[in-house]
Design a protein around this motif. Structure first.
Motif, PDB file in Angstrom:
ATOM      1  N   ARG A   1       0.878  -1.291   0.089  1.00  0.00           N
ATOM      2  CA  ARG A   1       0.101  -0.024  -0.105  1.00  0.00           C
ATOM      3  C   ARG A   1       0.790   1.339   0.128  1.00  0.00           C
ATOM      4  O   ARG A   1       0.560   2.168  -0.790  1.00  0.00           O
ATOM      5  N   SER A   2       2.101   1.276   0.951  1.00  0.00           N
ATOM      6  CA  SER A   2       2.721   2.345   0.937  1.00  0.00           C
ATOM      7  C   SER A   2       3.416   2.550  -0.424  1.00  0.00           C
ATOM      8  O   SER A   2       3.599   3.754  -0.809  1.00  0.00           O
ATOM      9  N   ALA A   3       3.779   1.539  -1.031  1.00  0.00           N
ATOM     10  CA  ALA A   3       4.643   1.865  -2.306  1.00  0.00           C
ATOM     11  C   ALA A   3       3.589   2.428  -3.266  1.00  0.00           C
ATOM     12  O   ALA A   3       4.136   2.853  -4.406  1.00  0.00           O
ATOM     13  N   SER A   4       2.385   2.214  -3.209  1.00  0.00           N
ATOM     14  CA  SER A   4       1.482   2.535  -4.110  1.00  0.00           C
ATOM     15  C   SER A   4       0.630   3.998  -4.009  1.00  0.00           C
ATOM     16  O   SER A   4      -0.196   4.278  -4.658  1.00  0.00           O
ATOM     17  N   ARG A   5       1.170   4.689  -2.736  1.00  0.00           N
ATOM     18  CA  ARG A   5       0.624   5.909  -2.412  1.00  0.00           C
ATOM     19  C   ARG A   5       1.045   7.026  -3.347  1.00  0.00           C
ATOM     20  O   ARG A   5       2.049   6.616  -4.114  1.00  0.00           O
ATOM     21  N   LYS A   6       0.160   7.841  -3.869  1.00  0.00           N
ATOM     22  CA  LYS A   6       0.370   8.599  -4.913  1.00  0.00           C
ATOM     23  C   LYS A   6       1.371   9.881  -4.565  1.00  0.00           C
ATOM     24  O   LYS A   6       1.597  10.262  -3.441  1.00  0.00           O
ATOM     25  N   PRO A   7       2.419  10.057  -5.567  1.00  0.00           N
ATOM     26  CA  PRO A   7       3.235  11.098  -5.290  1.00  0.00           C
ATOM     27  C   PRO A   7       2.875  12.258  -5.467  1.00  0.00           C
ATOM     28  O   PRO A   7       1.780  12.446  -6.122  1.00  0.00           O
ATOM     29  N   ALA A   8       3.698  13.359  -5.223  1.00  0.00           N
ATOM     30  CA  ALA A   8       3.382  14.884  -5.450  1.00  0.00           C
ATOM     31  C   ALA A   8       3.540  14.837  -7.173  1.00  0.00           C
ATOM     32  O   ALA A   8       4.028  13.857  -7.770  1.00  0.00           O
ATOM     33  N   ALA A   9       2.955  15.653  -7.748  1.00  0.00           N
ATOM     34  CA  ALA A   9       2.893  15.799  -9.243  1.00  0.00           C
ATOM     35  C   ALA A   9       4.435  15.811  -9.822  1.00  0.00           C
ATOM     36  O   ALA A   9       5.226  16.337  -9.038  1.00  0.00           O
ATOM     37  N   LEU A  10       4.571  15.149 -10.846  1.00  0.00           N
ATOM     38  CA  LEU A  10       6.171  15.482 -11.515  1.00  0.00           C
ATOM     39  C   LEU A  10       6.345  16.698 -12.128  1.00  0.00           C
ATOM     40  O   LEU A  10       5.528  17.359 -12.843  1.00  0.00           O
ATOM     41  N   SER A  11       7.388  17.589 -11.465  1.00  0.00           N
ATOM     42  CA  SER A  11       7.390  18.748 -11.850  1.00  0.00           C
ATOM     43  C   SER A  11       7.700  18.992 -13.252  1.00  0.00           C
ATOM     44  O   SER A  11       8.606  18.132 -14.085  1.00  0.00           O
ATOM     45  N   ALA A  12       7.640  20.258 -13.899  1.00  0.00           N
ATOM     46  CA  ALA A  12       7.956  20.334 -15.498  1.00  0.00           C
ATOM     47  C   ALA A  12       9.488  20.495 -15.231  1.00  0.00           C
ATOM     48  O   ALA A  12       9.968  20.036 -16.346  1.00  0.00           O
TER      49      ALA A  12
ATOM     50  N   LEU B   1       6.860   1.989 -30.967  1.00  0.00           N
ATOM     51  CA  LEU B   1       5.901   2.155 -32.063  1.00  0.00           C
ATOM     52  C   LEU B   1       6.507   2.801 -33.326  1.00  0.00           C
ATOM     53  O   LEU B   1       6.680   2.320 -34.431  1.00  0.00           O
ATOM     54  N   SER B   2       7.042   3.739 -33.216  1.00  0.00           N
ATOM     55  CA  SER B   2       8.042   4.687 -34.168  1.00  0.00           C
ATOM     56  C   SER B   2       9.199   5.019 -33.510  1.00  0.00           C
ATOM     57  O   SER B   2       9.534   5.466 -32.597  1.00  0.00           O
ATOM     58  N   GLN B   3      10.129   4.879 -34.415  1.00  0.00           N
ATOM     59  CA  GLN B   3      11.671   5.673 -34.234  1.00  0.00           C
ATOM     60  C   GLN B   3      11.496   7.178 -33.892  1.00  0.00           C
ATOM     61  O   GLN B   3      12.330   7.692 -33.280  1.00  0.00           O
ATOM     62  N   ASP B   4      10.397   7.642 -34.626  1.00  0.00           N
ATOM     63  CA  ASP B   4      10.224   9.216 -34.431  1.00  0.00           C
ATOM     64  C   ASP B   4       9.449   9.493 -33.300  1.00  0.00           C
ATOM     65  O   ASP B   4       9.409  10.928 -33.148  1.00  0.00           O
ATOM     66  N   GLN B   5       8.967   8.853 -32.644  1.00  0.00           N
ATOM     67  CA  GLN B   5       8.077   9.209 -31.677  1.00  0.00           C
ATOM     68  C   GLN B   5       8.776  10.208 -30.351  1.00  0.00           C
ATOM     69  O   GLN B   5       9.983   9.735 -30.278  1.00  0.00           O
ATOM     70  N   ALA B   6       8.145  10.997 -29.679  1.00  0.00           N
ATOM     71  CA  ALA B   6       8.649  11.733 -28.609  1.00  0.00           C
ATOM     72  C   ALA B   6       8.925  10.683 -27.703  1.00  0.00           C
ATOM     73  O   ALA B   6       8.888   9.690 -27.471  1.00  0.00           O
ATOM     74  N   GLN B   7       9.983  11.453 -26.477  1.00  0.00           N
ATOM     75  CA  GLN B   7      10.389  10.719 -25.435  1.00  0.00           C
ATOM     76  C   GLN B   7       9.285  10.517 -24.574  1.00  0.00           C
ATOM     77  O   GLN B   7       8.160  11.224 -24.563  1.00  0.00           O
ATOM     78  N   LEU B   8       9.105   9.380 -23.849  1.00  0.00           N
ATOM     79  CA  LEU B   8       7.689   8.951 -22.840  1.00  0.00           C
ATOM     80  C   LEU B   8       8.338   9.527 -21.608  1.00  0.00           C
ATOM     81  O   LEU B   8       9.305   8.762 -20.984  1.00  0.00           O
ATOM     82  N   ILE B   9       7.650  10.089 -21.102  1.00  0.00           N
ATOM     83  CA  ILE B   9       7.695  10.648 -19.534  1.00  0.00           C
ATOM     84  C   ILE B   9       6.431  10.796 -18.916  1.00  0.00           C
ATOM     85  O   ILE B   9       5.629  11.503 -19.340  1.00  0.00           O
ATOM     86  N   GLY B  10       6.175   9.970 -17.659  1.00  0.00           N
ATOM     87  CA  GLY B  10       5.080  10.409 -17.061  1.00  0.00           C
ATOM     88  C   GLY B  10       4.959   9.334 -15.842  1.00  0.00           C
ATOM     89  O   GLY B  10       5.351   8.074 -16.101  1.00  0.00           O
ATOM     90  N   PRO B  11       4.089   9.833 -14.950  1.00  0.00           N
ATOM     91  CA  PRO B  11       3.836   8.660 -13.961  1.00  0.00           C
ATOM     92  C   PRO B  11       2.840   7.933 -14.417  1.00  0.00           C
ATOM     93  O   PRO B  11       1.994   7.964 -15.393  1.00  0.00           O
TER      94      PRO B  11
ATOM     95  N   LYS C   1      14.284  17.418 -17.467  1.00  0.00           N
ATOM     96  CA  LYS C   1      15.504  16.701 -17.452  1.00  0.00           C
ATOM     97  C   LYS C   1      15.648  15.546 -17.943  1.00  0.00           C
ATOM     98  O   LYS C   1      16.333  14.706 -18.613  1.00  0.00           O
ATOM     99  N   LEU C   2      14.324  14.843 -17.607  1.00  0.00           N
ATOM    100  CA  LEU C   2      14.029  13.397 -17.970  1.00  0.00           C
ATOM    101  C   LEU C   2      13.986  13.046 -19.707  1.00  0.00           C
ATOM    102  O   LEU C   2      14.285  12.366 -20.201  1.00  0.00           O
ATOM    103  N   ALA C   3      13.791  14.554 -20.254  1.00  0.00           N
ATOM    104  CA  ALA C   3      13.573  14.453 -21.735  1.00  0.00           C
ATOM    105  C   ALA C   3      14.938  14.447 -22.373  1.00  0.00           C
ATOM    106  O   ALA C   3      15.031  14.229 -23.538  1.00  0.00           O
TER     107      ALA C   3
END
Lengths: 255, 255, 255, 255, 255, 255
Positions: free
Chosen positions: D6-17, D51-61, D22-24
Motif C-alpha cells: 500500500r505504501s509503495a502505491s501511495r500517490k506522489p506529488a505531481a511530476l514537476s515540469a 511503435l515509431s523511431q520518430d516518437q517523442a520521449q515517453l515521460i510520466g507517472p 531533465k528526463l527528456a
C-alpha cells in the motif's frame, strides 16, 4: 508431389522379423550414428518424451496423419463424428506392425490422440504412436502399454485447434522428414527415423556398434581409458573381433 | 583473463569429507538461501533435470569443459577420434571426487556426453556430470548411477553441432557463472553452485537451516501456524535451541 | 472490478461430497469436453506438471494468491518475514478443502511455495496447490502427498523475483481465467478449471462420459472399430443404455 | 495488499515540469545506471519496441490497467461495450500527463488497445501508452504521435483473450514491478521505470551522466581511449568540472 | 585448445582491399551459397538485426570477446572500471579494419556494448560490431554509422549479468563457430562468417553469382521464367558469358 | 482429404475489382472484427512482419506451397535445379492477382523464397508473398515493391532445411488454416485470412466499420469520450447515418 518425393514415398517391402529383432536391441543414439555415416544429420525427433519409462521399444514403418489448424465452421464436433473424418480413419487404417506418426505442427492446444484411440490401435496390432503435439488421457494411454511419444500432454478436444487433412503422405514431425514406410525406432530417450531403403544396413551397423560397446564397457570397468577404445580404432576392433571369435570370454581371462 | 577472473579461478584446498557429509544432508534450496544472504542471487542452474529421481546427491568441485559450435571441416568423426580431442580428454582428466560440468551453450542438437563416458567417469571416481545441453544413451547412463543433470536428451553425435574448446576454465552453465573448483550441490530438483571460498560457511548454514526445518515441520504437524515459526524469529530460534539442548525430544513432551 | 467481474467472483455454495466423489472419477480431458459443449475452449492449464504420478486427484474450489514482480527495496527477507506478508497469509487463510492457486505470472526465477508451506497446507486440510511458476524443496513436497502442480522447479527464495500482492481475487494461471470459487480438477496429465456455477452439471456429464468410455473400451477390446462407437452416436448410446439397464454384463454374453 | 504494498502505491506529488525537462534529455540506459547505484537491477521492460523511431520521449507517472485471461461467458462483445468496462474506463480516467501502462501478462492473442483509444488518450493529454502485449491498428496509432511501446502487433479484438480486471493497482509489466505513480521514461530503445520517491535524484544523476558523456564523446573523437575517461574516474571528473566551469569550450582550445 | 582448434585460430594474412571491394558487392545469401558448395551449412548468425537499414556493408576479420555470466562479488562497478577489464580492453585492442564480435551467450539482461564504445571503435577504424546479445544507447550507436548487429536492445549495465572472460579466442555467436580472423560479411538482412582460408575463393564465387543474378533479373523482367535460368544451367551460363563478352548490352538488343 | 476439406478447398469465383477496392481501404484489425462476429477467432497470422512499412496493401486469393523438412539425399542442389521442383513451379504457377502463401512450418533455418523469385512473381502480376518462415535477399525483395510478409530473414539456401511437397492444397501458416482461394488482406501490422465464401460480406462490413471510425475519430478529436461512441451504439449509429446522409459535413457545423 514431384518424382523425387513420390519415389521417396514408395512403399518398402515389409520389415522382416529379423530386422525388427536387431532394432529391438539398439538405442536411438546408435541408429543416429549409423545414419550420420551415410550423411543424415537430422534424424532425431527433438523434444519428444516417451509416455512411460517402462514402455517397450518402438519399432515399425511409419503410417502418417497430417493435421493443419482448425477453422470454426469446419471443425465442429459434428464433423468430427463423421465416419470420413481422417483422424478417426487413421486409427482404423494404420496397418498392424506400423507406427502411427502424427504431424501436429507442434501444436499443444488440442489433442493428437486419446486413450480409446490407443486402445483400438493396440487391439489392431499397431506398433506405436508418435506425435510432435500432445495426447489426452495420458494416464490411460500409459496403461495400454502402446509405445507412445509426445511433446507434452494436451487434453483439450482435437477440433478446438486441429483439422486432419491427409493420410499417409510425406510429413514433418518435430522438424524431421518422415516418408510413409520409413522405419521409426524409439527407446527411453526418444525416436529416430531411418529412410526405408537403408533399414537393413543401418540395423546391422547399429547392432554391431551396440555389441562393440558391450565389450568396451567391460574394458572400461576394468580400468581402461577411452583412448584407443572408444570411438573404436582399427586395433581395438581387431582385439574385439578376437574376443568375439573366442566366444566373448570374461575379460579377466584375457592376457 | 584478467587478475580478477584468474583469482576466482585459483584452485581451492580439497573439499573435506566433513563438508561433503554436511552437503549430503541439505537441499539445493537451502544452499541457495545461504548464498542469497551473502548477496548471490544467481546460483541455481535453471531448467536442468536430474536423470533419475533415485540418483544420489551430487557433491563436488567443478572441473569444466567448454563447447563452442561445430564447423564441418573441423568437427569430423576422424578428428573426434584423435587422442587430443578435449571432449575425450575431459573424461580422462576430470579429477576423482570432482563434478564434470559441461558448458554446451544450451545446445540440444548433439550430445554433451554418452553412456561409455559415464561408465568411465564412474569407474574413475568422478562425482557427477552436469550440462546445460543433453546426453545420449540416457537409459544406460541412468544405470551407471552417476548423478547426472541435463536439459533434455540429445542423442545425435557430438561433432554434428559442438566442438570442445577448453578444459577447466571459467564457464557459464544454464546462465550461472562456474569457476573451476566452485562446489556443485544437486538434489532431486536441481543444481546450485557455491563459490569455492564460501563452501564451508554455506554448508554449515544450510545444514543448520535443514535441522531447524525438521523442528519446524514437527511443530507444523502439531498444528502450529507458520507465523513466528517460519521464517524463524529470534524467539523461535531460542525455542529451537532449547529443544536441541534437551536432546530433540518428541514435541508432545514439551509444555 | 466492475459488476460482471464481481459477479463472477461471488462465492459459491460449498462443493458437496457427492460432486467431489464424481469428480474423483473423471479425467481432466473429460471435464474439458463437457466445458467445450458449453462454449468454454480455454480451460486447461497448459504446461503444468503433476509433482508426482502417484498423487491423488486434485479437487477443490480455488483460493487464489497473485504475485507481481519483486522490487529490491520492498522485497527484502525482512519484509518477507512480517506476519502481514500475503504469501504466508495465503498458507494460513486458504480454507480447508480448497485448492491454493498461485498466479506467478509464469515466473521461474523464484519459488511460489516450499515444503513447510506444503506441510502446513496439508495439515490444515487444504486440497491441493497449483502454480504457473515453480516450487522449491519439491522432493519434500512430494513426500507430503499434497496434490501439487507446477511448470518446473524454482528453488531460489521467493523475494528474489516475486511480490505477493492480492489474496483471493480473480487471476490468470497458465493462461486460464480463475475466479475464486471456480473448481479445479487435476489428474495425472494436468489441471482444468470449471466455472463455479457449472460444477454440478459438468461433473455429471464428465462422469457419464467416463462410464460410456468404459463400455466403449470393452467393445474395442472385443474388436469393434471406433466408427459408430466413439464419439458416441444415438445408436451406440441406446446400446449402452441397454447394457447399463442390464446391469453392465460381460460383453461376451451379449448377442 | 499489505502495508508495504500500500505504501509503495501511495500517490506522489505531481511530476514537476523541471524534472520532466531533465528526463527528456536522458536515455533509458542512463536511468537504469542511476537506479543500479541505488540497488535496483530490474527496471528495464525487456522485449518492448517503440511503435515509431520518430516518437517523442515517453515521460510520466504510471496509471495502470491489469488484464487477466478472458472467459467466453464473461468476455462477450456485449459486455465489452458496457460503460463500466474497465478497459474503456482506463482510457477515460488515466490522468493527463500520465502514462497508461497495461499489464497484458505478455498475451499477444488479442489487442491491449487500438487506434481510437490512442486518439482519445492523445486528445485528453495522456503522455504515453505501454503494454507487454500488443496493439491493433498500429499504423493509425503511429499517426497519432502518442509515444507507445508494445511487444508485437496483436490486431484481434480484446475480448477474444483478455479481461480487464483492475485500474491503477500495482502490476507487473514485461517482468518489472510498476506501482501507480512510478515514473516511466522511454526512448528509442525501450522503457525504464523509476520508483516514485527517487524520481528527482535519478533525473539529476542521469542528466549529469549524459552531460559527462557529451564531454567524453568529444574526447574520444579527438583520439582519447576509454581508460581513465569512461567510466569516469575522479581525475576525469575534475577535468570535466573544469571544462564545464570554463563554459564548455571546444576541446581543441584545451592545453 | 588442441592442435586442430589452434590451427583454425591462426591469424590469416590481411584482408586485401581487392577482396573487401568484392565482398562489398555481395549479399549474405550469396556468401552462404558459396559456403554451402564447400560443405558449410551453418554460417548465418540467426536472429540478429542490423541496427539501421542505412548502415554500410559490414566487412572484416573477426576480433572476439567472450562473456560468461556475472557473479555478484566479481562483477561490481568498481571492477568494471579497472583498466584491465577485458570488456574495455576489447574496445581499445580490436585492430582497425576488424569486426568486434561479442559472444554474449545470447544474454539480453545486460548490455554487450554502449554508445561511447561504438564512438571509440569508429574513431579507431574498427569495421563493425556484432553480438548475439544486445546493446545500450542504440539510438546513439545508430548515429555513429558503425555497422552493428544485435538480437535486441539491452540497456542495463553490463556487470548486472555478464563478465568478460577472454579476448580473441574461438567463440560461438548466435550458434555459429567464429575463429579469430574469420571474415564477417553483413548486409541489410544479417551476418555470415567465412572461414579465413576460404575468403578469396568465396568472395570470387559470390561476386560471380551476384553478377549472374543481375543478368537473370534482366531476363526475368523481360518475361523469362525461372526454369533454365535460375538456378543457372550450363546453357544459361553460356548465354551469360556471351552477354558479358559482348559488353553486357541491353537485352532488347539480343536476338 | 475428405468431403469437408475438399469442399472448403473448392475454387471461388474471381475476386471482383470492387471487392478489392473495398479491401484496400480496411485494416487487418477491421477484417478480424468482422470475422469474429461470424465466429472466427483465429484469423490473424501471428508473428509475421511486413518487409517494408511502405509496401502496398496485400490483397488476393491464396495460392499455396507447402514445405516439409529436407532430407540430405533428396534435397541436393541438383534436385533443387530440376524443372519439376515444386518450389520453382510455385513461382511460375501462382495465378496473377493471387497471393503465394508458403507454409514453412515456422522454419527459419533456410529460405522460403529469394529476390529473383520475387522479381518473377512481380513480373507475372502476382499480388503478394507470405510465409511463416523467412526470405533471403530481403533488401532486394524490398526493392521489388511486392507486398511480402515473413517472420524473420533466413538467407541460407532452401534445400538446407526444407523440401517443397505440395502445391495449392490446404495448409497452416503461422497457426492459421488457409484453404486455396481464401482471401488474404495485409496491412502495416500483419495479415488476416478470410474464408472465400465470406469475402464480400466481410469486405462490406469492414469498410463500414472503417468509415464509422473516421466519424468517431472526428468526434473524439472534438473532445467526445469513447462511451456511447465506440464501440458504436444504436444511438451513435443513428447519428452517424444522419451525418452520412448530410454529406459528411465538418462536425463543427453540427448542432
Amino acid at each position: 508431389m514431384n518424382d523425387i518425393t513420390r519415389s521417396a514415398s514408395r512403399k518398402p517391402a515389409a520389415l522382416s522379423a529379423e530386422t525388427r529383432a536387431k532394432l529391438a536391441k539398439v538405442g536411438s543414439a546408435n541408429v543416429a550414428n549409423a545414419l550420420l555415416k551415410r550423411g543424415f544429420r537430422n534424424v532425431y525427433l527433438l523434444g519428444l518424451q516417451a509416455l512411460s519409462q517402462d514402455q517397450a521399444q518402438l519399432i515399425g514403418p511409419a503410417y502418417t496423419l497430417r493435421f493443419m489448424p482448425a477453422r470454426e465452421d469446419i471443425d465442429s464436433m459434428a464433423n468430427y463424428s463423421r465416419d470420413d473424418n481422417l483422424h478417426r480413419r487413421a486409427i482404423e487404417e494404420c496397418p498392424p506392425g506400423h507406427v502411427l506418426v502424427i504431424d501436429a505442427g507442434g501444436c499443444l492446444r488440442s489433442a493428437a490422440a486419446g486413450d480409446l484411440m490407443a486402445v483400438r490401435l493396440r487391439q489392431r496390432g499397431v506398433a506405436g504412436l508418435v506425435t510432435d503435439g500432445g495426447f489426452r488421457d495420458t494416464p490411460a494411454i500409459r496403461k495400454t502399454c502402446l509405445p507412445a511419444y509426445q511433446r507434452q500432454s494436451a487434453p483439450p478436444a482435437t477440433p478446438i485447434a486441429m483439422h486432419p487433412v491427409e493420410l499417409d503422405g510425406p510429413i514433418g514431425c518435430a522438424g524431421v522428414a518422415i516418408y510413409p514406410g520409413d522405419v521409426l525406432v524409439g527407446d527411453g530417450e526418444g525416436v529416430v527415423v531411418i529412410p526405408r531403403h537403408l533399414v537393413e544396413e543401418v540395423a546391422d551397423e547399429a547392432l554391431d556398434a551396440v555389441e562393440y560397446e558391450v565389450y568396451a564397457e567391460l574394458q572400461i570397468t576394468r580400468g581402461r581409458p577411452l583412448f584407443g577404445l572408444f570411438p573404436p580404432t582399427p586395433e581395438s576392433r581387431k582385439d574385439y573381433d578376437a574376443w568375439v571369435a573366442a566366444g566373448r570370454p570374461p575379460l579377466e581371462s584375457l592376457p
